[in-house]
Design an enzyme around this catalytic site. Structure first.
Site, PDB file in Angstrom:
ATOM      1  N   ASP A 182      -0.785  -4.282  -0.210  1.00  0.00           N
ATOM      2  CA  ASP A 182      -0.962  -3.742   1.131  1.00  0.00           C
ATOM      3  C   ASP A 182      -1.281  -4.873   2.095  1.00  0.00           C
ATOM      4  O   ASP A 182      -2.354  -5.484   2.013  1.00  0.00           O
ATOM      5  CB  ASP A 182      -2.087  -2.703   1.123  1.00  0.00           C
ATOM      6  CG  ASP A 182      -2.139  -1.877   2.402  1.00  0.00           C
ATOM      7  OD1 ASP A 182      -1.526  -2.287   3.402  1.00  0.00           O
ATOM      8  OD2 ASP A 182      -2.793  -0.823   2.394  1.00  0.00           O
ATOM      9  N   ASP A 220       3.877  -4.190   8.953  1.00  0.00           N
ATOM     10  CA  ASP A 220       3.172  -3.516   7.870  1.00  0.00           C
ATOM     11  C   ASP A 220       4.127  -3.271   6.711  1.00  0.00           C
ATOM     12  O   ASP A 220       5.257  -2.814   6.913  1.00  0.00           O
ATOM     13  CB  ASP A 220       2.584  -2.189   8.360  1.00  0.00           C
ATOM     14  CG  ASP A 220       1.850  -1.435   7.266  1.00  0.00           C
ATOM     15  OD1 ASP A 220       0.988  -2.057   6.600  1.00  0.00           O
ATOM     16  OD2 ASP A 220       2.123  -0.243   7.063  1.00  0.00           O
TER      17      ASP A 220
END
Length: 429
Positions: free
Chosen positions: A112, A310
């Protein structure tokens, strides 16, 4: 210093062939396999295959929850609203095989880029999955005490006996654990005394089942803890889901990174220093710059407004004024009157279309996306949709997110020491 090359497997929509032989391949040298969460190699894939429509709606729901989570980060909120009446799961898209402890125990940890710390479900954890890290079997495992410097870097630290205990939210879940330390091995590189959270309790369905490896730029991230080895530099190239072998790469360290690549400046939000903010100054559809209110793109640390890259969001989300302007310009260029919708996608067509390119204009760098980064097609080819959407309308969202479908077949380079992010077109397979 070694450059780590990580092979990624990216499975998407309804394609399921060609992976089974790769699932048993062991990591060797400096190569570590990374799997898409839905791949046939992943133990977390749906128990039964989803239809194309079900797959799209599932990913949209997860994106919606992730956008709520990211918006809560920049807004400084501690609780994320969850839509009532249905279970929303937000989880990163990729998992990596990491070895923890001595002797090593293998965990499939989610990657992440918008989070820092690593955390792993440990033995005795309430609410965790059946696969946990057994601390008693590792001779190098240690629990950090309340006076450790790292205890000040975790959210909401408290003292549980002699251990540093932390509590935090992740997506729609809450987690609690002890701050711990052990050897982590990525491919053949041992990283001794790596600090991570040893989970003792979880609630909700958002927590990656075998842990999370944060690639943000905060003090407890992989980049910060391995500065001597990787110099806070990494890049990845995500392949198109249409590629037959679904492989790409993630490289850690400055060695082997592309030389011919354009950069834009990384911006710092002091309230959320981990997120990779960039300055998006305009968007072009075809050759024409879209008329977007400047406030919709402006970077504002006090409100959390701006644009981030992201890895965990699938489809790019723009705040409503920006998205509506881009969508309308796209529709005008396509010139097909009959526009339909599918879930959160509001620009879909049931006839073949010729789509214009869309260019994201950053300070110092333009990224022009061809059709493969802009359109999704049903398995039968009967529906084609623009693969972008407006930010969730049930939160006060001010965040634009450049997501992984729009990044595919590009080398995205995060050069934190020089505070820059680079993008270059590259066939990832």
């Amino acid at each position: 210093m070694k450059t780590q090359t990580f092979c990624l497997v990216f499975l998407f929509i309804s394609v399921a062939q060609g992976l089974h032989s790769k699932c048993d391949t062991q990591d060797h040298g400096s190569t570590l396999q990374v799997f898409h969460i839905y791949s046939q190699c992943s133990p977390f894939k749906p128990s039964k295959p989803l239809s194309w429509e079900e797959d799209m709606l599932s990913m949209l729901a997860k994106d919606q929850a992730r956008l709520q989570y990211l918006s809560s980060l920049v807004a400084g909120k501690s609780v994320v609203p969850v839509a009532s009446g249905r279970q929303i799961v937000q989880s990163p898209t990729y998992i990596v095989r990491a070895k923890i402890g001595t002797p090593p125990q293998t965990m499939l940890m989610a990657m992440d880029t918008s989070n820092d710390a690593a955390w792993i479900p440990c033995n005795g954890c309430i609410g965790c999955s059946s696969k946990v890290f057994n601390t008693a079997k590792s001779t190098t495992f240690n629990t950090l005490g309340c006076h450790a410097a790292q205890c000040k870097q975790v959210p909401n630290p408290t003292c549980g006996g002699s251990a540093c205990v932390f509590n935090m939210t992740y997506g729609s879940s809450s987690i609690a654990g002890n701050l711990s330390r052990d050897t982590v091995v990525l491919a053949t590189d041992p990283i001794p005394s790596y600090t991570f959270g040893c989970l003792q309790k979880t609630t909700g369905k958002s927590v990656p089942q075998q842990g999370l490896l944060g690639l943000g730029r905060g003090p407890l991230s992989l980049l910060s803890q391995t500065q001597h080895l990787y110099k806070s530099t990494f890049s990845y190239c995500l392949p198109s889901f249409r590629s037959p072998n679904f492989s790409g790469s993630l490289r850690l360290g400055p060695k082997g990174q592309p030389i011919r690549i354009k950069y834009t400046q990384l911006l710092k939000n002091p309230r959320r220093p981990s997120l990779y903010f960039v300055n998006l100054i305009g968007i072009r559809v075809g050759r024409r710059v879209v008329d977007i209110p400047p406030k919709a793109l402006a970077f504002n640390p006090s409100t959390g407004a701006g644009t981030i890259f992201d890895s965990g969001t699938v489809f790019t989300r723009l705040v409503e004024p920006a998205y509506v302007a881009v969508r309308n310009a796209f529709r005008r260029r396509v010139r097909v009157a009959n526009v339909t919708s599918l879930g959160g996608f509001d620009t879909c067509y049931t006839v073949p279309i010729v789509a214009p390119t869309i260019t994201f204009m950053f300070t110092g760098m333009n990224v022009t996306l061809p059709q493969e980064n802009l359109l999704i097609h049903s398995t039968a080819g009967s529906i084609t949709c623009l693969a972008m959407a407006s930010a969730p309308d049930n939160v006060n969202s001010v965040l634009n997110v450049i997501a992984n479908m729009q990044q595919q077949n590009h080398r995205v380079l995060f050069d934190v020491p020089n505070s820059r992010l680079g993008v270059a077109r590259e066939r990832c397979t």
